[in-house]
Design a protein around this motif. Structure first.
Motif, short mmCIF file in Angstrom:
data_model
loop_
_atom_site.label_atom_id
_atom_site.label_comp_id
_atom_site.label_asym_id
_atom_site.label_seq_id
_atom_site.Cartn_x
_atom_site.Cartn_y
_atom_site.Cartn_z
N ARG A 153 29.19 36.83 -75.83
CA ARG A 153 29.16 35.87 -76.92
C ARG A 153 28.18 36.25 -78.03
N LEU A 154 27.19 37.10 -77.69
CA LEU A 154 26.17 37.43 -78.67
C LEU A 154 26.19 38.88 -79.12
N GLU A 155 26.89 39.76 -78.38
CA GLU A 155 26.77 41.19 -78.67
C GLU A 155 27.28 41.55 -80.07
N ALA A 156 28.29 40.85 -80.56
CA ALA A 156 28.79 41.15 -81.90
C ALA A 156 27.69 40.92 -82.94
N GLY A 157 26.96 39.82 -82.78
CA GLY A 157 25.85 39.54 -83.70
C GLY A 157 24.73 40.55 -83.58
N THR A 158 24.45 40.99 -82.34
CA THR A 158 23.43 42.01 -82.12
C THR A 158 23.76 43.28 -82.90
N TRP A 159 25.03 43.70 -82.81
CA TRP A 159 25.42 44.93 -83.49
C TRP A 159 25.56 44.75 -85.00
N VAL A 160 25.87 43.54 -85.46
CA VAL A 160 25.85 43.27 -86.90
C VAL A 160 24.45 43.49 -87.45
N ILE A 161 23.46 43.00 -86.73
CA ILE A 161 22.06 43.17 -87.15
C ILE A 161 21.68 44.64 -87.16
N MET A 162 22.08 45.37 -86.11
CA MET A 162 21.73 46.79 -86.03
C MET A 162 22.45 47.59 -87.12
N ARG A 163 23.72 47.27 -87.37
CA ARG A 163 24.45 47.98 -88.43
C ARG A 163 23.83 47.71 -89.80
N SER A 164 23.41 46.48 -90.02
CA SER A 164 22.77 46.15 -91.29
C SER A 164 21.48 46.94 -91.46
N LEU A 165 20.69 47.05 -90.39
CA LEU A 165 19.44 47.81 -90.46
C LEU A 165 19.73 49.29 -90.70
N THR A 206 26.17 52.98 -85.46
CA THR A 206 26.85 52.00 -86.31
C THR A 206 28.21 51.61 -85.73
N ALA A 207 28.85 52.54 -85.03
CA ALA A 207 30.20 52.29 -84.49
C ALA A 207 30.18 51.63 -83.11
N MET A 208 29.05 51.52 -82.48
CA MET A 208 28.99 51.02 -81.11
C MET A 208 29.28 49.52 -81.03
N ARG A 209 29.83 49.11 -79.90
CA ARG A 209 29.99 47.71 -79.51
C ARG A 209 29.81 47.63 -78.00
N SER A 210 29.45 46.45 -77.52
CA SER A 210 29.18 46.28 -76.10
C SER A 210 30.27 45.51 -75.37
N GLY A 211 31.01 44.66 -76.10
CA GLY A 211 32.06 43.87 -75.47
C GLY A 211 31.56 43.13 -74.24
#
Length: 290
Positions: A153-165, A206-211
């Motif tokens: 439920r949270l991993e998409a937001g985690t990676w949005v933050i990392m991609r933004s950084l 930048t391309a990673m996701r955790s699903g």
């Protein structure tokens, strides 16, 4: 724009409908023999890392997304044992009767070993790269934190933050991520990377996701190392923070026919080590041995 801001190419994949459930996979190359590659955490079939050593040597690469990653749902196989059986089904559906090797990278290592142990008639050799073994993993703090920031439920937001950084401050973003992958000071890691290597790593992260996959990767798995009797290369670096070198040592001690290759890489990402040409040559020689 700094030269090391770059995209990591997403490669075309296919979804096979198998008795075990859907499995996303990529089949690349046209060699007569096939190597199956189980990528690590936060990865999927569409992201290729370190595969050139196999395709350049004339092998076809079969790269499936493990359960919970990409378009392979967590219900397909679920456990390394279940997904090992699903992978055997995938091989049969593709007409692959024998794998020249199964490759386990990082968190994919236990699935690779389980496939070799459960299907010895399918797997000829084993190659493990910075692989998680059967020691407790990860450490308690990482496990607790990972269950929070990488839950489905949270991993998409985690990676949005990392991609933004990574987009706005790529050097800082790399420092944050590389700090988790090495016991060495992060300034030393950054100094050892060329601009091209920084570009590759930035694009990859930048391309990673955790699903649903990474939280499942942290669950304990039955130890089958002693049952994997095929010739094996276990490649690891003593500088790895993500998967301590003790995992490689314990695997080599337990496996009947394993050789330890001590990489001099500065981090978990052995493909960026100064001695990777030596490691790659070792892999090619290993695959060429009768």
């Amino acid at each position: 724009m700094p030269a090391f801001r770059a995209a990591f190419p997403e490669r075309a994949t296919t979804v096979a409908r198998l008795p075990a459930g859907p499995v996303e996979y990529r089949l690349e190359g046209d060699g007569p023999r096939t190597v199956a590659v189980f990528h690590g955490g936060h990865m999927r079939a569409g992201l290729a890392l370190g595969e050139e050593v196999f395709t350049d040597a004339g092998f076809t690469v079969l790269a499936p997304s493990r359960p919970g990653y990409g378009h392979t749902p967590p219900t397909t196989g679920t456990t390394p044992a279940g997904f090992a059986d699903a992978t055997a089904q995938l091989c049969r559906s593709l007409g692959v009767r024998r794998l020249a090797a199964v490759v386990g990278i990082s968190a994919g290592g236990r699935t690779a070993l389980t496939l070799a142990a459960r299907h010895p008639d399918l797997v000829e050799r084993i190659i493990l790269q910075s692989a998680v073994g059967f020691l407790p993993w990860p450490d308690r703090l990482t496990r607790l934190g990972g269950r929070v920031v990488f839950n489905a439920r949270l991993e998409a937001g985690t990676w949005v933050i990392m991609r933004s950084l990574l987009r706005t401050a790529p050097s800082l973003g790399l420092r944050v991520l590389l700090r988790q992958l090495s016991v060495l000071p992060v300034h030393r890691l950054m100094a050892g990377l060329s601009a091209a290597e920084r570009a590759t790593l930035t694009g990859l992260f930048t391309a990673m996701r955790s699903g649903h996959g990474f939280v499942a990767d942290m669950l304990p798995v039955p130890d089958c190392a002693a049952e994997a009797g095929q010739p094996a290369l276990v490649i690891a670096t003593r500088h790895d923070r993500s998967v301590p070198f003790a995992h490689a040592e314990s695997l080599v001690a337990a496996m009947p026919n394993a050789e330890l290759v001590d990489s001099r890489a500065d981090s978990h990402m052995i493909w960026f080590g100064p001695d990777y040409p030596r490691v790659a040559a070792k892999i090619r020689d290993f695959l060429a041995t009768d």
